[in-house]
Design a protein around this motif. Structure first.
Motif: not given
Length: 456
Positions: A381-382, A385-387
């Protein structure tokens, strides 16, 4: 001299294995709804163009590395780097192959478990229980970790049992049943669709191109689907190529890599098209949107099958087909891993197959939990792109969208620009093939990689 116990017994045995590796859920599950979402016949024509012009040369490339190295993906790369005095950093290709195989197997088994659960549901609950509220049934499956993990475990350990018996005793025997069985079921469904479904609409949809709907995105998605479909970059073709007999000097080998690659890609494409003709007649006959995405298979199709006499058996046959496709592919995921660790450790193939499968199973459990208990856990999550991605989505993105095309790029660059330049004398492959691997292939792969990132 190569040990004949780790060689294919015949060209047919190799083709069963290689076609089984290429033919998977990407053909039967992903291709029909990709075509449905991207213009039908126009998408199919573009897809065929990329398979013929790019995928065949890239399949040859992987088979060539395997046949030259005669080892696992890492072992073959190390051998070739040493033999031709090439920087050992190219061994990264083999490392990527094993990482891709491990990660994709871990989440691929989750998708396969859905089909296994549907088979059990049709047998024990009946068709009515599924189609009464098809979306709720599928949602209930995803919410049940017990069902997902149970079926996933069965698939993973069935794969381990097959691979444990070796090339001729395990892979060949299983794939000689799975691959012909897959084609038989597909053809049966196509024939049934021709008689009881709207086959004319399906032919029109899949084969009549509508270029007014073609955009730059259509080209890139067709290219990505072509790469995804034929199983390049993951190491299975490389390790299967390593089990080919050594070509005899100054003679025409019966295991011509180009001919074999053409057959593999034709079979792979044929399955994708047959899947469309097996699915869309029932879809159009029931006025279902062909652009229903992944839900087309697990929500729309069960409802469509229920409208026909013997619909329960139609559905059962279809989901058995998906399991056959999944199992033939998971065998190809596990084999490169077993081949590598057998080179490294003094353990039997059987023990390694089970130990590696247990590791995949443990990671796979987390993938299954991503749909229920861990659905709100976003491990990266940080990073922007993937949060919003759970573990399943992150693994899929990293392995399929990033690592797989990146490894295809490295393979094309290694063979086209490094390996064949080091080899003296007559080139073992035609100049036209080499030109494709050196120039268009890398540019196309970079386009897929960039597009995959932009999509997310």
């Amino acid at each position: 001299m190569q040990d004949t116990s780790v060689q294919w017994s015949s060209k047919r045995a190799f083709l069963y294995a290689a076609v089984g590796a290429a033919v998977g859920l990407g053909n039967i599950w992903r291709f029909p709804y990709m075509a449905g979402e991207n213009g039908g016949g126009a998408f199919v024509l573009i897809y065929l163009f990329f398979v013929a012009c790019l995928c065949v040369p890239l399949v040859v490339t992987e088979l060539y590395i395997g046949q030259q190295g005669k080892r696992s993906p890492i072992g073959s790369m190390r051998q070739l780097c040493k033999q031709y005095n090439v920087n050992p950093v190219w061994t990264l290709i083999g490392i990527n192959c094993l990482l891709i195989s491990f990660l994709v197997f871990s989440f691929y088994s989750v998708i396969a478990s859905w089909s296994m659960d549907y088979i059990a549901s049709y047998l024990y609950q009946g068709q009515e229980a599924i189609v009464r509220d098809a979306p709720a049934h599928f949602k209930g499956l995803l919410a049940s970790p017990e069902r997902l993990i149970g079926w996933q475990s069965l698939l993973i350990f069935a794969t381990a049992a097959i691979v444990a018996f070796g090339i001729r005793g395990g892979l060949e025997k299983a794939l000689k049943l799975l691959v012909p069985g897959l084609f038989f079921i597909l053809i049966l469904l196509v024939i049934l669709g021709a008689f009881v479904g709207d086959f004319a609409a399906s032919v029109d949809f899949l084969l009549k191109p509508d270029f007014s709907r073609v955009t730059a995105q259509t080209w890139l998605m067709a290219l990505g689907q072509a790469f995804f479909s034929v199983a390049i970059g993951g190491g299975s073709m490389m390790v299967y190529g390593a089990y080919l007999p050594e070509p005899k000097a100054n003679t025409a080998s019966s295991f011509s890599l180009i001919k074999l690659a053409v057959i593999i890609c034709i079979a792979d494409t044929l399955v994708a098209l047959l899947a469309g003709f097996a699915i869309f007649p029932f879809v159009f006959a029931n006025h279902i949107d062909p652009q229903a995405g992944a839900g087309l298979i697990f929500i729309a199709l069960p409802t469509a099958f229920a409208e026909f006499a013997g619909g329960q058996w139609l559905a059962l046959t279809f989901f058995v087909l998906l399991v056959f496709a999944a199992l033939s592919t998971t065998i190809a995921f596990l084999e490169p891993l077993v081949a590598y660790f057998k080179e490294r450790f003094a353990l039997s193939r059987g023990k390694l197959a089970w130990l590696i499968s247990i590791a995949i199973w443990l990671v796979g459990i987390l993938q299954s939990l991503s749909f229920n208990h861990l659905k709100d856990w976003h491990p990266l999550a940080f990073l922007h792109l993937f949060e919003n991605m759970n573990l399943f989505s992150v693994t899929d993105l990293f392995a399929s969208t990033l690592l797989l095309p990146f490894n295809c790029l490295l393979i094309a660059l290694f063979v086209g620009w490094v390996l064949l330049r080091k080899q003296t004398g007559t080139q073992p492959l035609p100049k036209a093939w080499l030109s494709v691997v050196k120039y268009p292939a890398p540019f196309a792969i970079v386009a897929v990689l960039v597009f995959g990132l932009l999509q997310h």
